[in-house]
Design an enzyme around this catalytic site. Structure first.
Site, PDB file in Angstrom:
ATOM      1  N   HIS A  65       1.191  -1.148  -0.098  1.00  0.00           N
ATOM      2  CA  HIS A  65      -0.004  -0.207   0.581  1.00  0.00           C
ATOM      3  C   HIS A  65       0.571   1.170   0.275  1.00  0.00           C
ATOM      4  O   HIS A  65       1.884   1.038   0.924  1.00  0.00           O
ATOM      5  CB  HIS A  65      -0.701   0.165   1.426  1.00  0.00           C
ATOM      6  CG  HIS A  65      -2.358   0.915   0.885  1.00  0.00           C
ATOM      7  ND1 HIS A  65      -2.254   2.266   0.885  1.00  0.00           N
ATOM      8  CD2 HIS A  65      -3.196   0.514   1.015  1.00  0.00           C
ATOM      9  CE1 HIS A  65      -3.378   2.546   1.167  1.00  0.00           C
ATOM     10  NE2 HIS A  65      -4.084   1.597   0.948  1.00  0.00           N
ATOM     11  N   GLY A 109       0.153  -4.853   1.761  1.00  0.00           N
ATOM     12  CA  GLY A 109      -0.598  -4.879   1.053  1.00  0.00           C
ATOM     13  C   GLY A 109      -0.461  -6.174  -0.487  1.00  0.00           C
ATOM     14  O   GLY A 109      -1.369  -6.680  -0.921  1.00  0.00           O
ATOM     15  N   TYR A 139      -5.273  -4.682  10.490  1.00  0.00           N
ATOM     16  CA  TYR A 139      -5.171  -4.833   9.956  1.00  0.00           C
ATOM     17  C   TYR A 139      -6.947  -4.784   9.433  1.00  0.00           C
ATOM     18  O   TYR A 139      -7.776  -5.154   9.643  1.00  0.00           O
ATOM     19  CB  TYR A 139      -4.261  -6.792   8.898  1.00  0.00           C
ATOM     20  CG  TYR A 139      -3.782  -6.215   7.922  1.00  0.00           C
ATOM     21  CD1 TYR A 139      -3.271  -6.052   7.058  1.00  0.00           C
ATOM     22  CD2 TYR A 139      -5.271  -7.559   6.897  1.00  0.00           C
ATOM     23  CE1 TYR A 139      -2.870  -5.629   5.639  1.00  0.00           C
ATOM     24  CE2 TYR A 139      -4.635  -7.790   5.716  1.00  0.00           C
ATOM     25  CZ  TYR A 139      -3.942  -6.902   5.033  1.00  0.00           C
ATOM     26  OH  TYR A 139      -3.388  -7.179   3.715  1.00  0.00           O
TER      27      TYR A 139
HETATM   28  O1  YXS Z   1      12.662   8.322  -0.213  1.00  0.00           O
HETATM   29  P1  YXS Z   1      12.084   8.242  -1.814  1.00  0.00           P
HETATM   30  O2  YXS Z   1      11.491   9.388  -1.854  1.00  0.00           O
HETATM   31  O3  YXS Z   1      13.171   8.197  -2.745  1.00  0.00           O
HETATM   32  O4  YXS Z   1      11.211   7.524  -1.674  1.00  0.00           O
HETATM   33  C1  YXS Z   1      11.859   5.904  -1.558  1.00  0.00           C
HETATM   34  C2  YXS Z   1      10.740   5.364  -0.081  1.00  0.00           C
HETATM   35  O5  YXS Z   1       9.789   6.621   0.666  1.00  0.00           O
HETATM   36  C3  YXS Z   1       9.376   4.754  -1.524  1.00  0.00           C
HETATM   37  N1  YXS Z   1       8.846   3.855  -0.857  1.00  0.00           N
HETATM   38  C4  YXS Z   1       7.542   3.890  -0.572  1.00  0.00           C
HETATM   39  N2  YXS Z   1       6.076   4.257  -0.448  1.00  0.00           N
HETATM   40  C5  YXS Z   1       5.331   5.131  -0.745  1.00  0.00           C
HETATM   41  N3  YXS Z   1       4.635   3.324  -0.037  1.00  0.00           N
HETATM   42  C6  YXS Z   1       5.486   2.093   0.520  1.00  0.00           C
HETATM   43  N4  YXS Z   1       4.669   0.993   1.055  1.00  0.00           N
HETATM   44  C7  YXS Z   1       6.812   2.983   0.243  1.00  0.00           C
HETATM   45  N5  YXS Z   1       8.064   1.840   0.044  1.00  0.00           N
HETATM   46  C8  YXS Z   1       9.253   2.618  -0.655  1.00  0.00           C
HETATM   47  O6  YXS Z   1      10.101   4.634  -2.192  1.00  0.00           O
HETATM   48  C9  YXS Z   1      11.193   4.696  -2.859  1.00  0.00           C
HETATM   49  C10 YXS Z   1      12.473   4.105  -2.130  1.00  0.00           C
HETATM   50  O7  YXS Z   1      12.009   3.106  -1.156  1.00  0.00           O
HETATM   51  P2  YXS Z   1      13.618   2.748  -0.463  1.00  0.00           P
HETATM   52  O8  YXS Z   1      14.704   4.039  -0.599  1.00  0.00           O
HETATM   53  O9  YXS Z   1      12.851   2.347   1.198  1.00  0.00           O
HETATM   54  O10 YXS Z   1      13.923   1.647  -1.218  1.00  0.00           O
HETATM   55  P3  YXS Z   1      15.068   0.420  -0.575  1.00  0.00           P
HETATM   56  O11 YXS Z   1      15.210  -0.829  -1.839  1.00  0.00           O
HETATM   57  O12 YXS Z   1      16.113   0.760   0.387  1.00  0.00           O
HETATM   58  O13 YXS Z   1      14.382  -0.530   0.402  1.00  0.00           O
HETATM   59  C11 YXS Z   1      12.330  -1.394  -0.280  1.00  0.00           C
HETATM   60  C12 YXS Z   1      11.666  -1.787   0.626  1.00  0.00           C
HETATM   61  C13 YXS Z   1      10.765  -1.583   0.052  1.00  0.00           C
HETATM   62  C14 YXS Z   1      12.442  -2.492   1.309  1.00  0.00           C
HETATM   63  C15 YXS Z   1      11.331  -0.360   1.487  1.00  0.00           C
HETATM   64  O14 YXS Z   1      11.411   0.461   0.413  1.00  0.00           O
HETATM   65  C16 YXS Z   1      10.446  -0.668   2.367  1.00  0.00           C
HETATM   66  O15 YXS Z   1      10.618  -1.143   3.375  1.00  0.00           O
HETATM   67  N6  YXS Z   1       9.080   0.595   2.245  1.00  0.00           N
HETATM   68  C17 YXS Z   1       8.261   0.082   3.113  1.00  0.00           C
HETATM   69  C18 YXS Z   1       7.763  -1.658   2.873  1.00  0.00           C
HETATM   70  C19 YXS Z   1       6.273  -1.568   4.317  1.00  0.00           C
HETATM   71  O16 YXS Z   1       5.857  -1.976   4.557  1.00  0.00           O
HETATM   72  N7  YXS Z   1       4.822  -1.394   2.872  1.00  0.00           N
HETATM   73  C20 YXS Z   1       3.866  -1.761   3.705  1.00  0.00           C
HETATM   74  C21 YXS Z   1       2.812  -0.782   3.042  1.00  0.00           C
HETATM   75  S1  YXS Z   1       1.692  -0.576   4.365  1.00  0.00           S
HETATM   76  C22 YXS Z   1       0.245  -1.873   3.925  1.00  0.00           C
HETATM   77  O17 YXS Z   1       0.794  -2.610   2.567  1.00  0.00           O
HETATM   78  C23 YXS Z   1      -0.542  -1.889   4.132  1.00  0.00           C
HETATM   79  C24 YXS Z   1      -1.490  -1.222   4.921  1.00  0.00           C
HETATM   80  S2  YXS Z   1      -0.496  -3.785   5.915  1.00  0.00           S
HETATM   81  O18 YXS Z   1       1.103  -2.441   6.051  1.00  0.00           O
HETATM   82  O19 YXS Z   1      -1.325  -3.416   6.750  1.00  0.00           O
HETATM   83  O20 YXS Z   1       0.675  -4.549   4.760  1.00  0.00           O
END
Ligand code: YXS
Length: 258
Positions: A65, A109, A139
């Site tokens: 998400h 998500g 969730y």
């Molecule tokens: O800083 P910039 O502008 O370059 O942006 C960064 C991140 O902020 C962005 N980005 C995201 N933006 C919005 N939503 C996201 N979920 C998201 N994930 C990343 O993308 C740019 C590059 O991210 P960066 O620097 O962290 O890349 P990386 O290669 O070092 O790491 C990749 C990840 C995926 C490991 C890392 O970005 C990360 O942990 N992202 C969050 C993963 C996460 O927790 N997703 C759950 C979202 S909430 C959801 O899905 C449900 C509601 S729930 O939580 O209930 O399951």
């Protein structure tokens, strides 16, 4: 003009590619809207099998998400009308097979999206993390119900309580993956499967799938229990953990759930 996905069709096999690696293929409202349009177009074209994949095979399949679109404390972050929730319903309701081809890590998500696909093919880089506990987020009840229909309770517990990545071998062992293949076989294995499904009776598969997803939803729940579920979720998204989880992500620091 689509900006974050690519779409193609070949002999009633459709391909939908996530193409926004700069944001790690986060599933924001604009991307989801394009994906919904693509699924509706596939249905109009009689597409019998849809391959859901990424345009680039990178270390992240999708970051889930779009956190920037999650509401602040006190507002349900995953209401029925949430775009990603709508996409999950559209995948479950697609009258043909939706097959996820996974290379890279799948978060939050996006895990729900992959597990709402009918079939999942991954390579050795495929890994899955469900992350509400990292964000202090409640969730969705339908998401939990569907996870429990798909995986054993102890595996759902592991995903939900640790928010850690489950790597490919274990994802295959516990049933997240239908097929685990080497990276050089991922494309062929996925499209062999898609063409196999496409070659079978579309009428039969459509009726099977829509019945199966209907049976999965068929859970008797009293009004009192429905209210209790809503209260449980309200208490979380109105609480300190949710505010801390979102702030920590935005400040690029680990959350501190005191
Ligand atoms: O800083 P910039 O502008 O370059 O942006 C960064 C991140 O902020 C962005 N980005 C995201 N933006 C919005 N939503 C996201 N979920 C998201 N994930 C990343 O993308 C740019 C590059 O991210 P960066 O620097 O962290 O890349 P990386 O290669 O070092 O790491 C990749 C990840 C995926 C490991 C890392 O970005 C990360 O942990 N992202 C969050 C993963 C996460 O927790 N997703 C759950 C979202 S909430 C959801 O899905 C449900 C509601 S729930 O939580 O209930 O399951």
């Amino acid at each position: 003009m689509s900006t974050t996905i690519k779409v193609s069709v070949d002999d009633k096999v459709g391909t939908l590619e996530l193409d926004n690696f700069a944001k790690r293929n986060a599933l924001g409202a604009a991307t989801v809207d394009e994906m919904l349009h693509a699924l509706r177009a596939f249905e109009r074209q009689g597409v019998r099998a849809v391959v859901l994949r990424t345009a680039e095979l990178r270390d992240v399949w999708s970051a889930g998400h779009d956190i920037d679109e999650l509401p602040v404390r006190g507002v349900d972050p995953l209401p029925f009308a949430d775009p990603l929730e709508e996409l999950l319903r559209a995948v479950r309701g697609y009258p043909g097979a939706v097959i996820a081809m996974v290379h890279g890590t799948v978060w939050g998500g996006a895990c729900d999206l992959v597990l709402n696909c009918d079939l999942v093919v991954g390579d050795e880089t495929a890994a899955f993390a469900v992350t509400p506990a990292r964000l202090g987020l409640p969730y969705s009840a339908s998401g939990i119900q569907y996870f429990l229909a798909r995986l054993p309770l102890n595996v759902v517990n592991e995903l939900m309580m640790t928010a850690d990545l489950i790597p490919a071998e274990r994802a295959y062992a516990v049933g997240i993956l239908n097929r685990l293949v080497s990276g050089d076989r991922l494309l062929d294995s996925t499209y062999d499967l898609a063409r196999k499904v496409r070659s079978r009776s579309g009428d039969s598969i459509r009726a099977y799938k829509l019945q199966a997803t209907t049976f999965v939803r068929a859970v008797a729940l009293s009004a009192q229990d429905s209210q209790w579920i809503n209260q449980l979720r309200h208490d979380v998204y109105s609480g300190d953990d949710y505010a801390e989880g979102i702030s920590a992500f935005r400040e690029k620091r680990p959350p501190d759930f005191a």
